[in-house]
Design a protein around this motif. Structure first.
Motif, PDB file in Angstrom:
ATOM      1  N   LEU A   1      -7.940   3.426   5.582  1.00 44.80           N
ATOM      2  CA  LEU A   1      -7.322   3.984   4.473  1.00 44.80           C
ATOM      3  C   LEU A   1      -8.471   4.895   3.710  1.00 44.80           C
ATOM      4  O   LEU A   1      -8.329   6.040   3.360  1.00 44.80           O
ATOM      5  CB  LEU A   1      -6.590   3.355   3.459  1.00 44.80           C
ATOM      6  N   ALA A   2      -9.694   4.355   3.713  1.00 45.83           N
ATOM      7  CA  ALA A   2     -10.657   4.876   2.975  1.00 45.83           C
ATOM      8  C   ALA A   2     -11.374   5.919   3.753  1.00 45.83           C
ATOM      9  O   ALA A   2     -11.902   6.925   3.412  1.00 45.83           O
ATOM     10  CB  ALA A   2     -11.814   4.011   2.355  1.00 45.83           C
ATOM     11  N   GLY A   3     -11.417   5.771   5.169  1.00 46.84           N
ATOM     12  CA  GLY A   3     -12.055   6.688   6.081  1.00 46.84           C
ATOM     13  C   GLY A   3     -11.273   7.871   6.306  1.00 46.84           C
ATOM     14  O   GLY A   3     -11.654   8.930   6.556  1.00 46.84           O
TER      15      GLY A   3
ATOM     16  N   VAL B   1       0.816   4.513  -6.065  1.00 49.85           N
ATOM     17  CA  VAL B   1       0.305   5.946  -6.124  1.00 49.85           C
ATOM     18  C   VAL B   1      -1.117   6.096  -6.109  1.00 49.85           C
ATOM     19  O   VAL B   1      -2.001   4.964  -6.294  1.00 49.85           O
ATOM     20  CB  VAL B   1       0.912   6.375  -7.463  1.00 49.85           C
ATOM     21  N   PRO B   2      -1.709   7.207  -5.647  1.00 54.91           N
ATOM     22  CA  PRO B   2      -2.888   7.336  -5.371  1.00 54.91           C
ATOM     23  C   PRO B   2      -4.042   6.870  -6.676  1.00 54.91           C
ATOM     24  O   PRO B   2      -4.954   6.258  -6.435  1.00 54.91           O
ATOM     25  CB  PRO B   2      -3.284   8.892  -5.290  1.00 54.91           C
ATOM     26  N   SER B   3      -3.621   6.969  -7.777  1.00 52.19           N
ATOM     27  CA  SER B   3      -4.361   6.619  -8.794  1.00 52.19           C
ATOM     28  C   SER B   3      -4.746   5.134  -9.022  1.00 52.19           C
ATOM     29  O   SER B   3      -5.473   4.780  -9.609  1.00 52.19           O
ATOM     30  CB  SER B   3      -3.831   7.184 -10.278  1.00 52.19           C
ATOM     31  N   GLU B   4      -3.592   4.341  -8.252  1.00 50.78           N
ATOM     32  CA  GLU B   4      -3.730   2.826  -8.549  1.00 50.78           C
ATOM     33  C   GLU B   4      -4.610   2.253  -7.485  1.00 50.78           C
ATOM     34  O   GLU B   4      -4.746   1.158  -7.420  1.00 50.78           O
ATOM     35  CB  GLU B   4      -2.319   2.115  -8.359  1.00 50.78           C
ATOM     36  N   PHE B   5      -4.845   2.981  -6.229  1.00 49.57           N
ATOM     37  CA  PHE B   5      -5.394   2.720  -4.960  1.00 49.57           C
ATOM     38  C   PHE B   5      -6.838   1.925  -5.346  1.00 49.57           C
ATOM     39  O   PHE B   5      -7.245   0.644  -4.716  1.00 49.57           O
ATOM     40  CB  PHE B   5      -5.663   3.581  -4.108  1.00 49.57           C
TER      41      PHE B   5
ATOM     42  N   LEU C   1       0.783  -1.209   0.018  1.00 49.34           N
ATOM     43  CA  LEU C   1      -0.174  -0.038  -0.083  1.00 49.34           C
ATOM     44  C   LEU C   1       0.789   1.466  -0.077  1.00 49.34           C
ATOM     45  O   LEU C   1       0.451   2.192  -0.648  1.00 49.34           O
ATOM     46  CB  LEU C   1      -1.043  -0.037   1.242  1.00 49.34           C
ATOM     47  N   ASN C   2       2.155   1.056   0.613  1.00 50.56           N
ATOM     48  CA  ASN C   2       2.969   2.336   0.649  1.00 50.56           C
ATOM     49  C   ASN C   2       3.537   2.430  -0.729  1.00 50.56           C
ATOM     50  O   ASN C   2       4.361   3.819  -0.807  1.00 50.56           O
ATOM     51  CB  ASN C   2       4.121   1.955   1.783  1.00 50.56           C
TER      52      ASN C   2
END
Length: 63
Positions: free
Chosen positions: A61-63, A31-35, A27-28
């Protein structure tokens, strides 16, 4: 990077502790677009075995 993380998770999916460790590391690396794509893939692939582990990381992570 997403394909690399998927490969690692598939290889360690036999062990809960190792899976959780690699999920956290993976997760680290994303990149944000892959999340979103990664989250959907994880739930499709591992939710029956590791649903609580996935919820632990993706809900936080979503919250």
């Amino acid at each position: 990077m997403i394909e690399y993380v998927k490969t690692i998770l598939l290889k360690v999916s036999f062990d809960k502790m190792l899976f959780e460790k690699e999920l956290r590391k993976g997760l680290n690396l994303l990149v944000p677009s892959e999340f979103d794509e990664f989250r959907e893939w994880c739930y499709r692939t591992f939710s029956k075995v590791y649903g609580p582990v996935l919820n632990k990381y993706f809900v936080v992570l979503a919250g």
